[in-house]
Design an enzyme around this catalytic site. Sequence first.
Site, short mmCIF file in Angstrom:
data_model
loop_
_atom_site.label_atom_id
_atom_site.label_comp_id
_atom_site.label_asym_id
_atom_site.label_seq_id
_atom_site.Cartn_x
_atom_site.Cartn_y
_atom_site.Cartn_z
N LYS A 42 0.82 -1.21 0.00
CA LYS A 42 0.00 0.00 0.00
C LYS A 42 0.86 1.26 0.00
O LYS A 42 0.61 2.20 0.74
CB LYS A 42 -0.94 -0.01 1.21
CG LYS A 42 -1.88 -1.21 1.21
CD LYS A 42 -2.87 -1.15 2.34
CE LYS A 42 -3.78 -2.35 2.38
NZ LYS A 42 -4.48 -2.66 1.15
N CYS A 43 1.84 1.29 -0.87
CA CYS A 43 2.82 2.37 -0.95
C CYS A 43 2.75 2.99 -2.34
O CYS A 43 2.39 2.32 -3.31
CB CYS A 43 4.21 1.76 -0.69
SG CYS A 43 5.60 2.89 -0.90
N GLY A 44 3.10 4.24 -2.44
CA GLY A 44 3.17 4.88 -3.75
C GLY A 44 4.16 4.21 -4.68
O GLY A 44 4.07 4.34 -5.90
#
Length: 170
Positions: A42-44
Site C-alpha cells: 500500500k505504498c506509492g
Amino acid sequence: MTTTQNNGSSPLDVEIGALQGGSAGLGQYAGKVVLVVNVASKCGLTPQYAGLERLHERFAGQGFTVLGVPCNQFLGQEPGDAEEIAEFCSATYGVTFPMTEKVEVNGAGRHALYERLVGFADAEGHSGDVRWNFEKFLIGRDGKVVARFAPKTEPESAEVVAAIEAQLAG
C-alpha cells in the site's frame, strides 16, 4: 541501536522464514545474484512490483532472483498477513519471485538479514537505516553486498540492470 558494517559474513547465511511458512532458505541462493527488496502493498512505490517481476523473469535463467521482504515499518503500508500479501502480489502483479516473512528492517527489532545489508553505502554514500519501502540491495555470486539502490530507483533503471548484468557476467 547502531548499525553494523558489512563484517564479511554473507547475508545469505542468515535464517529467515518464508512468507507462507517454513524457511526461506537463503543458503539456496549461494552462487546466485540476488536483489533483496523491502516491499509493501500500500505504498506509492508499490507499482515497482511489476518491474521487479520483469527483472526476475528476464534474468532467472542466468542465476538471478529477486527476493521480496515485506515490511510494515513505513506508515503501516504492509498491514496484511502472509496470505493477504501473497494474494495481493500474485493477483495484482503476477509476482513469482520468492518472498520472506514480514520483518523489521530498522530499529531494535531489525532482522539479522538487514543487519548485514545496511552497512553498505549506495552511490550517493547513504548507509545505515533503510529509508523507505523498495530500497534495493544487490548480492553478488560470492554472497557479498555489491550495490544498494534508493527506494525511488526503478527496478529496470539502467543502473540496476547494469549492476545485475555485471554480477551475472562475473
